[in-house]
Write an enzyme that holds these catalytic residues in place. Sequence first.
Site, PDB file in Angstrom:
ATOM      1  N   ILE A 198       0.831  -1.214   0.000  1.00 54.08           N
ATOM      2  CA  ILE A 198       0.000   0.000   0.000  1.00 54.08           C
ATOM      3  C   ILE A 198       0.863   1.261   0.000  1.00 54.08           C
ATOM      4  O   ILE A 198       0.608   2.208  -0.742  1.00 54.08           O
ATOM      5  CB  ILE A 198      -0.943   0.016   1.236  1.00 54.08           C
ATOM      6  CG1 ILE A 198      -1.960  -1.125   1.146  1.00 54.08           C
ATOM      7  CG2 ILE A 198      -1.661   1.354   1.353  1.00 54.08           C
ATOM      8  CD1 ILE A 198      -3.018  -0.949   0.101  1.00 54.08           C
ATOM      9  N   VAL A 211       2.334   1.954  -3.393  1.00 53.34           N
ATOM     10  CA  VAL A 211       1.325   2.519  -4.290  1.00 53.34           C
ATOM     11  C   VAL A 211       1.120   4.005  -3.979  1.00 53.34           C
ATOM     12  O   VAL A 211       0.998   4.844  -4.873  1.00 53.34           O
ATOM     13  CB  VAL A 211      -0.018   1.753  -4.162  1.00 53.34           C
ATOM     14  CG1 VAL A 211      -1.107   2.397  -5.009  1.00 53.34           C
ATOM     15  CG2 VAL A 211       0.172   0.289  -4.563  1.00 53.34           C
ATOM     16  N   TYR A 212       1.120   4.323  -2.678  1.00 53.47           N
ATOM     17  CA  TYR A 212       0.962   5.711  -2.224  1.00 53.47           C
ATOM     18  C   TYR A 212       2.100   6.587  -2.749  1.00 53.47           C
ATOM     19  O   TYR A 212       1.859   7.667  -3.314  1.00 53.47           O
ATOM     20  CB  TYR A 212       0.917   5.726  -0.693  1.00 53.47           C
ATOM     21  CG  TYR A 212       1.026   7.098  -0.068  1.00 53.47           C
ATOM     22  CD1 TYR A 212      -0.054   7.976  -0.078  1.00 53.47           C
ATOM     23  CD2 TYR A 212       2.213   7.515   0.533  1.00 53.47           C
ATOM     24  CE1 TYR A 212       0.043   9.243   0.506  1.00 53.47           C
ATOM     25  CE2 TYR A 212       2.315   8.772   1.123  1.00 53.47           C
ATOM     26  CZ  TYR A 212       1.234   9.626   1.099  1.00 53.47           C
ATOM     27  OH  TYR A 212       1.331  10.875   1.660  1.00 53.47           O
ATOM     28  N   LEU A 213       3.337   6.148  -2.567  1.00 47.97           N
ATOM     29  CA  LEU A 213       4.486   6.953  -3.006  1.00 47.97           C
ATOM     30  C   LEU A 213       4.485   7.124  -4.522  1.00 47.97           C
ATOM     31  O   LEU A 213       4.846   8.186  -5.037  1.00 47.97           O
ATOM     32  CB  LEU A 213       5.796   6.311  -2.546  1.00 47.97           C
ATOM     33  CG  LEU A 213       6.071   6.363  -1.045  1.00 47.97           C
ATOM     34  CD1 LEU A 213       7.361   5.621  -0.704  1.00 47.97           C
ATOM     35  CD2 LEU A 213       6.148   7.806  -0.537  1.00 47.97           C
ATOM     36  N   LYS A 248       1.617   9.673  -5.362  1.00 46.19           N
ATOM     37  CA  LYS A 248       2.072  11.030  -5.021  1.00 46.19           C
ATOM     38  C   LYS A 248       3.087  11.526  -6.056  1.00 46.19           C
ATOM     39  O   LYS A 248       3.048  12.687  -6.487  1.00 46.19           O
ATOM     40  CB  LYS A 248       2.699  11.048  -3.620  1.00 46.19           C
ATOM     41  CG  LYS A 248       1.686  11.090  -2.496  1.00 46.19           C
ATOM     42  CD  LYS A 248       0.982  12.434  -2.455  1.00 46.19           C
ATOM     43  CE  LYS A 248       0.190  12.680  -1.197  1.00 46.19           C
ATOM     44  NZ  LYS A 248      -0.628  13.903  -1.292  1.00 46.19           N
TER      45      LYS A 248
END
Length: 218
Positions: free
Chosen positions: A125, A128-130, A133
């Site tokens: 997760i 995927v976030y980095l 962003k």
Amino acid sequence: MRTVIAGGHGQIALRLERLLAARGDEVAGIIRKAEQADDLRAAGAEPVVLDLESASVDEVAERLRGADAAVFAAGAGPGSGAARKDTVDKAAAVLFADAAVKAGVRRFVIVSSMGADPRHQGDEIFDVYLRAKGEADAYVSGLDALDWTILRPGQLTDDAGTGLVRLEAHTGRGPIPRDDVAAVLAELVDTPATAGLTLELISGPAPVSVAVKSVAGN
């Protein structure tokens, strides 16, 4: 000065709203839930109920019209799955940037994350976030119609702000109170000379206004 903040009920956004309102600025916060409106009013901000995951560019641009600055401080949050990293952390940021262009709002500040990178590898997760962003940052930085600044804070804490920070292109990792992130954002919104910069932020030795003036001079 009028500033519109996406993710207006977020922890950093509420702090930023209080700071901007206290200095006499007009501030509006975009929120998904009407029941969050009272918290924004208490912070001195005008609540604008609009879901950035389903709104059109025209709808968002209408809310941005007449603003002097736009701040993207929305996020899917730590409890959300991979899909919402894409729809909020990436797609909503892209939508907000496109809407700012359409509304003629040049000053645009985006709250990113240290380590954000569109080429970041991995399927967890946080990976995927980095990546989301990083993709949002890359999109915003490619828009010539915006005077953009990308802020990448280190590890966020709820410690009381010290007003002392390190703000540079590369700081290395470290913690930063949300209070101090909001204080830096309030300065950045008002410092268009930082346009075109991607800045990392951690706690450090310099008063916020000095740190911002220093990077603005580079």
